[in-house]
Write an enzyme that holds these catalytic residues in place. Structure first.
Site, mmCIF file in Angstrom:
data_model
loop_
_atom_site.group_PDB
_atom_site.id
_atom_site.type_symbol
_atom_site.label_atom_id
_atom_site.label_comp_id
_atom_site.label_asym_id
_atom_site.label_seq_id
_atom_site.Cartn_x
_atom_site.Cartn_y
_atom_site.Cartn_z
ATOM 1 N N GLU A 32 -7.218 -7.610 -1.572
ATOM 2 C CA GLU A 32 -7.901 -7.065 -0.312
ATOM 3 C C GLU A 32 -9.295 -6.866 0.066
ATOM 4 O OE1 GLU A 32 -5.536 -4.964 2.440
ATOM 5 O OE2 GLU A 32 -3.513 -5.503 1.699
ATOM 6 N N GLU A 56 0.605 -1.142 -0.239
ATOM 7 C CA GLU A 56 -0.071 0.025 0.073
ATOM 8 C C GLU A 56 0.424 1.719 -0.339
ATOM 9 O OE1 GLU A 56 -3.065 -0.320 2.730
ATOM 10 O OE2 GLU A 56 -4.482 -1.449 1.913
#
Ligand SMILES: *[C@@H]1O[C@H](CO)[C@@H](O)[C@H](O)[C@H]1NC(C)=O
Ligand SMILES: *[C@@H]1O[C@H](CO)[C@@H](O)[C@H](O)[C@H]1NC(C)=O
Ligand SMILES: *[C@@H]1O[C@H](CO)[C@@H](O)[C@H](O)[C@H]1NC(C)=O
Ligand SMILES: *[C@@H]1O[C@H](CO)[C@@H](O)[C@H](O)[C@H]1NC(C)=O
Ligand SMILES: *[C@@H]1O[C@H](CO)[C@@H](O)[C@H](O)[C@H]1NC(C)=O
Ligand SMILES: *[C@@H]1O[C@H](CO)[C@@H](O)[C@H](O)[C@H]1NC(C)=O
Ligand SMILES: *[C@@H]1O[C@H](CO)[C@@H](O)[C@H](O)[C@H]1NC(C)=O
Length: 921
Positions: free
Chosen positions: A551, A468
């Site tokens: 995710e 991320e």
């Protein structure tokens, strides 16, 4: 590597050869002391400070009990020294070449031998070697002084050229700051699913090695190319060459590959390492050709078997011999990023894995370390259990998430054996990182060691640089906008110039993604930080319709029996106790949870923790199920706007490190949450699903990951009223299930399918409140049997549900490990949940809905069990009229004409009121 001369040669060895001489320091008693020496204990290594203090009774309670994560924080604020006295015999003393090797030191440590400083360790993921030839005497004293990790992080932060955010983790984590300055598990300073446990210790073996004109075979990497009738293998054998070389080291490396029918394929290379070499980790390269008919392919779970073949490398010369064996699998793996529509490049690129040329829909989850303590995270039983659970659940991939640790050799071997592909992040997560010389050189070391160690595993499908951080930089998560160019430059320095380049020098057989989520090739084209890392048309991404969802998830609470182990009765008297708040690390976490429960069920009284746990698990299981079904449905469909062709669904997260609200599907102690049972179903190779959009159009979909069509499958749709086990109507259809596709087989309106039945006619707004659909798919030759449901309205709006009376009887337990449970019901019962408290094991099914009077369930126990014991602990929970009626907390006007925003706002205000009420009764 000019210092090495090698050529192929046939050679015969005689003589008495011996293995490299290693004195394991694990066999000695070590001493652990703190700074002022009021703690002084004898301990074993490998270990770690929390385990040591716990074993010695200095911690009188479990680290996981109540508030101990914070109460024990003093440990992380201390400096600790591990020391050992060891003697060596005269013969060994005469050996001219001695090295200390530390396979894992967790923390910033300074190492002293006989009062001389021999070096420092700053990276938990790295093996350290020190030449101690001149320092070793007969009686030795080795000290490893660890600095408090909290202090290390603060010190490095203060000394940095410029601040490197984030400044700290959110308050809710009860965590510590500046973990990004340390090379250790990023989540060890607190995460939204776990406690801060900043440990130190000698978490892997330590040894004294006597080299004598020899080398250690450290790693073997294998790059394979599939040619028409042969596998072309490029094998590299990485050697630890002594740090001090007194004379040339000569010898040979023999490679033996054991293939089918007891055949072997061999090759050998000569080595000659001169004393002047600057290289102490050298690679010997060998080409091996393997005829394809001598080996069987390796396949991911669900696609074929996992054939593995032993490859041994042996170093030999006149006096020494040592070897290392690995298991390799023959397969190709590619990440396919090509135009979805050649005549319209604007529509982006595909993003999917192809193994042996077969496109794989990636089904799985995200893995976090199995234990917050490094010394406990490689437990064999736990790893086996988790990987086997993934396999049973029809998963074919796990992501080793970048906030954790590189896993053990055993972990990857388990994945090789079970067909679980690995998406391997490098351990960088949710932060900017420093890029000073010391940090980057430590990272280079780390990537070299880890990638050489892991490269040969057939399970590893792709590498990724971080978790991320592209999105964080682009999205200004840590207030970096004003210095975007600086942080972007540093981002490239770390992930591209350092990590990618180091990694590609070792492995060119797999794709390397700089970040995750990412747009893949598009991110690289846009200078590594894409304008929108969440672009649906590229790479991995999040809801609603990505190419690949790496995710997604929802929180739930762990079971009451697990919480009871770590809390008092008082702690569990409400969702609102200090304890329950302490365990919730997600800012506003319970507000989201209660809000989402409200939308479906209304909210159970917050003093009824058992109901909240139950509902939270239903909510999580249903939400992840629906989202996964949604992704799977799009595997073969390209929409006119370029979206679709989704080829991956990996929910967040598989496992847990303590008992707390989290996104996991398996609790810390191994107990399956409802989601895990649902995963077994929704990841099945062939499924039937139904969804309803806002226009009340119902589509029924049949999805197959199989590589063959199934003909003559029977699809049935039964329409049930909530109060009767006899369907109002049944529709059936014979169809061919197309391979590798998601087909919509029926598309109709709720009016036509449900409301048109007089028994099902409902009030104006809530179409479908009296009836629901049961869908089944059956085919006898392939043993296909699948059941699914469509509940057209939220559970708080259904009309006609009755009270269930359920009878669950343990019929028998055979082999002491498998028990049959008979379930009988008198009416339609929703989300039947069986629980056996702390008895480890799992059911063949759980959280199921019954529209028929009886069924048998198996309980697979992980320990010997008797019928009587199982019956004693067995409880059954169900969602029926009585339970739903008890959820009546909020009386908000929910007329559909009030705006969604206003509506949500009112609910939030109510929830905050409930959760902040001091004395709720
Ligand atoms: C452990 O020690 C703490 C602090 O001395 C004490 O409050 C607590 O009751 C002890 N717990 C147990 C289980 O003895
Ligand atoms: C730990 O050691 C460092 C130096 O290595 C020192 O600055 C610090 O004060 C020590 N901390 C404690 C709690 O002893
Ligand atoms: C391989 O060797 C084993 C043990 O020597 C023997 O039992 C087996 O029959 C052999 N297999 C083949 C295919 O020759
Ligand atoms: C590797 O070394 C061990 C002894 O350490 C020996 O038993 C084994 O046969 C060797 N394996 C190979 C393939 O040479
Ligand atoms: C591909 O793009 C072309 C040009 O925009 C369009 O006409 C065609 O329908 C697209 N094909 C698919 C399968 O979407
Ligand atoms: C619902 O129907 C409206 C009007 O017919 C249409 O514009 C809209 O696209 C539809 N929405 C969905 C999700 O199908
Ligand atoms: C469990 O049962 C099996 C078979 O009945 C037996 O062989 C085994 O010893 C038992 N294990 C334990 C730990 O009691």
């Amino acid at each position: 590597m000019k210092a090495i001369v090698w050529f192929i040669l046939c050679f015969i060895f005689v003589h008495n050869v011996q293995n490299i001489d290693i004195l394991s320091l694990d066999t000695f008693k070590w001493k652990l002391t703190n700074r002022n020496k009021n703690i002084e204990e004898q301990v074993n290594i490998p270990g770690g400070i929390y385990s040591d203090l716990n074993n010695k009774g200095i911690l009188n309670e479990s680290l996981y009990y109540r508030f101990n994560d914070v109460a024990y924080r003093w440990i992380a604020k201390e400096n600790w020294t591990y020391s050992v006295k060891f003697s060596i015999n005269e013969q060994d003393l005469n050996n001219k070449n001695k090295e200390l090797i530390f396979h894992g030191l967790d923390g910033h440590a300074t190492i002293y031998l006989n009062q001389h400083k021999i070096g420092k360790a700053i990276n938990s993921y790295v093996r350290y070697r020190f030449d101690v030839s001149e320092l070793i005497v007969q009686e030795n004293y080795l000290e490893i002084k660890f600095e408090s990790p909290i202090e290390s992080a603060n010190r490095l932060f203060k000394n940095a050229k410029h601040p490197v955010p984030p400044n700290c983790v959110p308050n809710e984590y009860n965590g510590e700051c500046h973990i990004n300055f340390l090379r250790r598990m990023p989540a060890s300073f607190g995460w939204d699913w776990g406690p801060a446990v900043p440990s130190v210790g000698i978490w892997k073996s330590a040894e004294l090695v006597y080299f004598q004109n020899d080398v250690i075979i450290r790693d073997i990497t294998v790059s394979m190319i599939s040619e028409s009738s042969t596998w072309k293998l490029l094998v590299k054998v990485f050697l630890d060459v002594p740090l001090r070389i007194l004379e040339s080291i000569k010898g040979q490396i023999f490679l033996t590959l054991f293939v089918k029918n007891n055949k072997t394929i061999t090759s050998s290379e000569q080595i000659n390492i001169s004393p002047n070499t600057k290289f102490h980790e050298v690679a010997i390269t060998s080409n091996i050709l393997v005829a394809k008919n001598l080996v069987e392919l390796w396949w991911p779970n669900g696609y074929g078997s996992q054939n593995l073949y032993q490859l041994s490398a042996t170093f030999k010369n006149e006096i020494n011999e040592n070897n290392k064996s690995i298991l390799i699998g023959f397969r190709t793996v590619e990440l396919i990023q090509k135009a979805v529509n050649e005549s319209n490049l604007e529509h982006g690129l595909t993003f999917y894995l192809s193994v042996n040329g077969v496109p794989i829909f990636a089904k799985g989850s995200n893995y976090i370390p199995s234990n917050i303590l490094p010394e406990k995270s490689y437990n064999t039983n736990t790893l086996q259990y988790l990987i086997e659970t993934a396999k049973i659940s029809h998963m074919n991939i796990l992501r080793i998430w970048g906030g954790g640790r590189y896993e053990s050799d055993e972990f990857y071997e388990l994945c090789d054996r079970n067909g679980i592909l690995i998406w391997q992040d490098m351990m960088f997560a949710c932060s900017m990182y420093p890029v000073d010389v010391e940090f980057l050189s430590s990272v280079t070391n780390e990537i070299n060691q880890q990638v050489r160690r892991l490269q040969f595993h057939p399970c590893i499908a792709l590498w990724a640089g971080n978790n991320e951080n592209e999105a964080a930089l682009r999205g200004n998560w840590y207030n970096t906008r004003s210095q975007f160019m600086l942080f972007k430059k540093e981002y490239i320095q770390l992930y591209v110039d350092t990590i990618k380049n180091t990694l590609l020098a070792i492995d060119t057989t797999r794709s390397f993604l700089i970040s995750s989520p990412t747009n893949g090739l598009k991110s690289e084209k846009e200078g590594y930080v894409s304008k929108n890392p969440y672009d649906d048309l590229y790479g991995d991404d999040v809801y609603p319709l990505p190419r690949f969802c790496s995710e997604y998830g929802f929180q739930s609470l762990p079971s009451l029996s697990s919480l009871q182990k770590v809390a008092t009765e008082e702690d569990l008297s409400s969702l609102n106790t200090e304890f329950m708040k302490h365990r919730q690390h997600l800012p506003l976490g319970y507000i989201y949870l209660v809000y989402m429960m409200f939308l479906q069920f209304s909210v159970p009284p917050i003093t009824d923790l058992n109901s909240i746990i139950y509902i939270s698990q239903i909510h999580q299981a249903m939400s992840v199920k629906l989202q996964t079904e949604w992704y799977r449905k799009w595997r073969s469909t390209l929409l006119p706007n370029g979206k679709g062709m989704t080829m991956g669904a990996m929910y967040w997260q598989l496992n847990d490190v303590w008992d707390a609200p989290s996104w996991s599907s398996i609790e810390f102690n191994g107990k399956w949450k409802m989601l895990q049972y649902y995963a077994v179903n929704f990841f099945s190779p062939v499924i039937i699903t139904a969804d309803m959009n806002l226009n009340k159009t119902i589509t029924v979909n049949v999805i197959s990951d199989l590589t063959n069509n199934i003909v003559d499958a029977e699809l049935r749709i039964e329409i049930y009223k909530w109060d009767s086990m006899i369907p109002v109507d049944t529709i059936s259809k014979i169809l061919t299930i197309e391979k590798e596709s998601g087909q919509t087989v029926i598309s109709t309106s709720v009016d036509e399918l449900i409301e048109s039945k007089p028994e099902c006619k409902s009030s104006e707004f809530h179409n479908g409140e009296k009836c629901f659909l049961r869908l089944t798919l059956n085919e006898s030759n392939t043993n296909l049997k699948y059941e699914n449901f469509l509940y057209p309205v939220s559970f708080k709006r259904i009309k006609g549900l009755q009270n269930c009376s359920i009878k669950a009887t343990v019929e028998s337990c055979s082999n002491s490990r498998q028990c049959i449970i008979d379930i009988k019901v008198d009416t339609i019962c929703l989300f039947i949940w069986l629980d056996v408290g702390d008895i480890p094991g799992y059911f063949s099914e759980n959280g199921f809905t019954m529209t028929y009077p009886s069924k048998k369930i198996l309980f697979n126990s992980r320990e010997n069990i008797t019928t009587t014991k199982l019956e004693k602990f067995l409880t059954v929970t169900v969602l029926d009229k009585k339970r739903l009626d008890s959820f009546t907390l909020m009386t908000i006007d929910t007329k559909q004409d009030s705006s969604m925003f206003e509506f949500s706002f009112k609910i939030l205000v109510e929830i905050i009121k409930i959760l902040t009420m001091d004395n709720f009764d």
